[in-house]
Scaffold this motif. Structure first.
Motif, short mmCIF file in Angstrom:
data_model
loop_
_atom_site.label_atom_id
_atom_site.label_comp_id
_atom_site.label_asym_id
_atom_site.label_seq_id
_atom_site.Cartn_x
_atom_site.Cartn_y
_atom_site.Cartn_z
N ALA A 48 -16.81 12.96 -17.34
CA ALA A 48 -16.89 11.55 -16.95
C ALA A 48 -15.46 11.01 -16.93
CB ALA A 48 -17.74 10.76 -17.92
N ALA A 49 -15.13 10.24 -15.87
CA ALA A 49 -13.80 9.62 -15.76
C ALA A 49 -13.99 8.13 -15.50
CB ALA A 49 -13.00 10.26 -14.64
N GLU A 50 -12.95 7.36 -15.76
CA GLU A 50 -13.02 5.92 -15.53
C GLU A 50 -13.33 5.64 -14.07
OE1 GLU A 50 -13.00 3.65 -17.68
OE2 GLU A 50 -12.08 4.54 -19.48
N GLY A 51 -14.02 4.52 -13.83
CA GLY A 51 -14.36 4.14 -12.46
C GLY A 51 -13.14 3.95 -11.58
N SER A 52 -11.98 3.62 -12.19
CA SER A 52 -10.76 3.43 -11.42
C SER A 52 -10.34 4.71 -10.71
CB SER A 52 -9.63 2.94 -12.34
OG SER A 52 -9.42 3.86 -13.40
N VAL A 53 -10.73 5.87 -11.26
CA VAL A 53 -10.41 7.14 -10.62
C VAL A 53 -11.11 7.23 -9.27
CG1 VAL A 53 -10.67 9.65 -10.78
CG2 VAL A 53 -9.98 8.33 -12.79
N ARG A 54 -12.38 6.87 -9.26
CA ARG A 54 -13.12 6.89 -7.99
C ARG A 54 -12.56 5.88 -7.01
NH1 ARG A 54 -19.61 5.62 -7.11
NH2 ARG A 54 -19.62 5.96 -4.86
N TYR A 55 -12.23 4.69 -7.50
CA TYR A 55 -11.69 3.66 -6.62
C TYR A 55 -10.40 4.12 -5.95
CZ TYR A 55 -9.57 -0.71 -5.07
OH TYR A 55 -8.97 -1.68 -4.33
N ALA A 56 -9.56 4.84 -6.70
CA ALA A 56 -8.27 5.28 -6.16
C ALA A 56 -8.40 6.48 -5.23
CB ALA A 56 -7.32 5.62 -7.31
N LEU A 57 -9.33 7.39 -5.53
CA LEU A 57 -9.39 8.66 -4.80
C LEU A 57 -10.35 8.67 -3.62
CD1 LEU A 57 -9.30 11.25 -7.73
CD2 LEU A 57 -7.41 10.06 -6.60
N GLU A 58 -11.41 7.90 -3.66
CA GLU A 58 -12.40 7.94 -2.58
C GLU A 58 -11.96 7.03 -1.43
OE1 GLU A 58 -17.22 7.41 -1.78
OE2 GLU A 58 -16.33 6.64 -3.63
N LYS A 59 -11.09 7.56 -0.56
CA LYS A 59 -10.52 6.78 0.52
C LYS A 59 -10.80 7.44 1.87
CE LYS A 59 -8.62 3.72 -2.19
NZ LYS A 59 -9.16 2.34 -2.24
N ASP A 60 -11.25 6.61 2.83
CA ASP A 60 -11.49 7.14 4.17
C ASP A 60 -10.21 7.02 5.01
OD1 ASP A 60 -11.26 4.46 4.76
OD2 ASP A 60 -13.38 4.17 5.25
N ILE A 61 -10.31 7.43 6.28
CA ILE A 61 -9.13 7.44 7.15
C ILE A 61 -8.52 6.06 7.29
CG2 ILE A 61 -8.36 7.78 9.53
CD1 ILE A 61 -8.62 10.35 8.16
N TYR A 62 -9.36 5.04 7.47
CA TYR A 62 -8.83 3.69 7.66
C TYR A 62 -8.04 3.25 6.43
CZ TYR A 62 -8.60 -1.37 8.02
OH TYR A 62 -8.14 -2.65 8.03
N ALA A 63 -8.57 3.52 5.25
CA ALA A 63 -7.88 3.12 4.01
C ALA A 63 -6.54 3.84 3.86
CB ALA A 63 -8.77 3.41 2.80
N LEU A 64 -6.46 5.08 4.33
CA LEU A 64 -5.25 5.88 4.16
C LEU A 64 -4.17 5.54 5.18
CD1 LEU A 64 -6.95 9.32 3.49
CD2 LEU A 64 -5.66 7.98 1.81
N ARG A 65 -4.55 4.92 6.29
CA ARG A 65 -3.58 4.62 7.36
C ARG A 65 -2.83 3.33 7.08
NH1 ARG A 65 -5.55 5.79 13.49
NH2 ARG A 65 -3.39 5.16 13.80
N ASP A 66 -1.58 3.31 7.49
CA ASP A 66 -0.79 2.08 7.45
C ASP A 66 -1.39 1.12 8.46
OD1 ASP A 66 1.08 0.12 7.25
OD2 ASP A 66 2.75 1.28 8.03
N LYS A 67 -1.69 -0.12 8.04
CA LYS A 67 -2.38 -1.08 8.90
C LYS A 67 -1.41 -1.88 9.79
CE LYS A 67 -5.87 0.12 6.34
NZ LYS A 67 -5.12 0.79 5.27
N GLU A 68 -0.10 -1.76 9.56
CA GLU A 68 0.83 -2.53 10.38
C GLU A 68 0.75 -2.06 11.82
OE1 GLU A 68 5.59 -3.19 10.98
OE2 GLU A 68 4.87 -2.89 8.93
N PHE A 69 0.64 -3.03 12.74
CA PHE A 69 0.46 -2.68 14.14
C PHE A 69 1.78 -2.61 14.90
CE2 PHE A 69 -0.04 -4.14 18.56
CZ PHE A 69 -0.81 -3.12 19.05
N LEU A 70 2.62 -3.64 14.77
CA LEU A 70 3.84 -3.68 15.58
C LEU A 70 4.80 -2.56 15.20
CD1 LEU A 70 5.24 -5.23 17.81
CD2 LEU A 70 6.30 -6.68 16.07
N GLY A 71 4.99 -2.34 13.91
CA GLY A 71 5.76 -1.19 13.45
C GLY A 71 7.20 -1.15 13.89
#
Length: 508
Positions: A188-211
């Motif tokens: 068993a691990a703290e819930g924060s572990v799941r919050y940090a690790l369970e990320k989909d593609i959108y969450a992992l991508r930089d959201k800045e558009f103009l760049g």
């Protein structure tokens, strides 16, 4: 043997025995227990930590340097690689990664520990119960333990890899069931572990558009619903409108325009294709902009508005060479570049540098004689050494000169009038109008302000003529500091003494 000697011998023997017991306790009991505790602590950490011989110069253990991450969540596996000091998604898309999300993942992997062991030898049925067969999410991380000089990336002995399987949440305490590759147990691990690790593609991508860096933008060409315009940055850093007509632009407004677009974040990343662009209306965009940079290929940005079953959505396409980004954006983005030209025009009435002004000629208006102020000491500060030369001579009030120069330098128009009037007299502006001329040390005119009549139906507003060719409207209260007579700017003469006035002086 005397009694005293016997006592000394007994005391010495007891000392030896107690010392032996202490050594036994330490080496036979305490040290093994300490080692076991350290081993258990190492075991409880999610990620393998550096070995004892991999210590830093200050005696601590070196932080792991992560080089690659593989994150599987919501049916998609994303691969991220460290490139210098940044992270990039390399699969299934190539894109810049969201820094704070990657930092959260690596931080949890390095610092998080298991709370407790839930199941020492789970069956397949148990694993299904914990959401670990198949897992809800999975993370594989590669890192290395750096040596004293920070190297060791290519040293197999220093490389570390861990694969962590995440299951469902324990609703009792919010923890998450986890399992590590090569370890049969369920933890068993703290819930924060799941919050940090369970990320989909959108969450992992930089959201800045103009760049892009706003300071690197040299020109901007926009076609929008309200019209088309073009802007160019000058060598001084100021901006000019070059289309539909050449005129000064409000540099602060242009900077805010570009920065506001840079601050926008994508809401989603649809799959790009020619068919998708046509479907989303990007072939006939509402806004089409081209950014020219100090170096590199220009950036083209298009925005469209599309209605579907879920409502109205804004889509954007960014192209720079072969790099293409299709995104769904907040609706507000449509209005950032589609602006009225009046917003972009520079409303500064006069253009000059305060430090260049060495002479002021104030025109009170009508037939009144001009008030002439001169900076008499070129080696003094900007505000030191000012004197009134005409129509009478005397020292000028330093604070009043300073305030007047600042007012003229920051004077802004509240509105524009006719662009190139044929008759300035219509606005009460003639050569004999009230105003002020600013000159440099050689007598060259740096700027000239003419003040005209009051604007009809705008009480407290007057027409003025300044650096441009257009009529401008200014709040008359901003011009209240302009002197109308020499006494308004001269230092007061010292009061005359009784002796100076010729009065009799009392004799002792």
């Amino acid at each position: 043997m005397k009694q005293t000697e016997k006592n000394l011998v007994i005391l010495l023997a007891l000392t030896v025995i107690s010392g032996g017991l202490a050594l036994y306790a330490y080496f036979g009991v305490m040290k093994p227990e300490t080692a076991e505790l350290e081993r258990m602590e190492q075991h409880e950490k999610i990620f393998a930590t550096p070995e004892p011989d991999e210590a830093t110069k200050d005696g601590g253990t070196a932080a792991l340097v992560f080089t690659q991450l593989s994150v599987q969540a919501k049916g998609v596996t994303a691969t991220l690689e460290r490139q210098g000091e940044t992270w990039r998604l390399t699969s299934p898309v190539s894109a810049k990664a969201e820094k704070w999300v990657v930092d959260a993942i690596t931080s949890q992997l390095q610092s998080a520990k298991f709370k407790t062991t839930v199941d020492e030898a789970p069956t397949d049925a148990d694993l299904e119960k914990y959401g670990l067969k198949p897992p809800v999410f999975m993370v594989t991380a590669k890192a290395y333990a750096p040596d004293a000089s920070g190297g060791g990336k290519e040293d197999p002995a220093r490389q570390r890899t861990v694969t962590l399987y995440g299951g469902i949440e324990n609703t009792f305490d919010g923890s998450v069931y986890v399992r590590r590759e090569g370890d049969a147990r369920v933890y068993a691990a703290e819930g924060s572990v799941r919050y940090a690790l369970e990320k989909d593609i959108y969450a992992l991508r930089d959201k800045e558009f103009l760049g892009l860096d706003p300071t690197h933008v040299q020109a901007l060409d926009v076609t929008a619903k309200t019209g088309a315009y073009a802007l160019e940055r000058e060598a001084t850093g100021s901006w000019r409108l070059t289309k539909p007509s050449a005129q000064r632009a409000d540099a602060d407004r242009v900077k805010r325009l570009i920065q506001s677009l840079k601050d926008q974040r994508a809401l989603a990343f649809p799959t790009d294709s020619a068919e998708e662009r046509t479907k989303l209306g990007l072939d006939t965009p509402l806004v089409d902009a081209r950014f020219t940079l100090t170096s590199g290929e220009p950036v083209r940005v298009r925005f469209s508005l599309k209605q579907d079953a879920t409502g109205t959505k804004v889509y954007a396409l960014r192209e720079q060479g072969s790099n293409v980004l299709l995104a769904e954006m907040p609706e507000a983005v449509l209005h950032l570049l589609d602006v009225n030209l009046a917003e972009l025009r520079d409303k500064t009435v006069l253009a000059f540098r305060i430090e260049d002004v060495k002479r002021l000629v104030i025109h009170p208006g009508g037939s009144a004689a001009p008030i002439v102020l001169a900076h008499m000491n070129p080696d003094a500060g900007t505000l030191d050494g000012w004197r009134v030369q005409a129509p009478q001579a005397g020292m000028a009030q330093v604070l009043k000169v300073a305030s007047l120069l600042k007012t003229l330098h920051t004077l802004k128009a509240s509105a524009y009038g006719e662009a190139k009037p044929k008759k300035w007299e219509t606005y009460g502006i003639t050569e004999s109008s009230r105003g002020v001329s600013l000159l440099d040390a050689s007598g060259k005119e740096l700027a000239r302000l003419w003040i005209g009549s009051e604007v009809l139906d705008k009480m407290g507003t007057v027409y003025v003529r300044g650096a441009g060719t257009e009529v401008m409207e200014v709040d008359s209260a901003r011009l209240s500091e302009l002197p109308s007579r020499p006494e308004d700017v001269m230092e007061a003469a010292p009061a005359a003494s009784a002796t100076d006035a010729g009065s009799p002086v009392a004799q002792p």
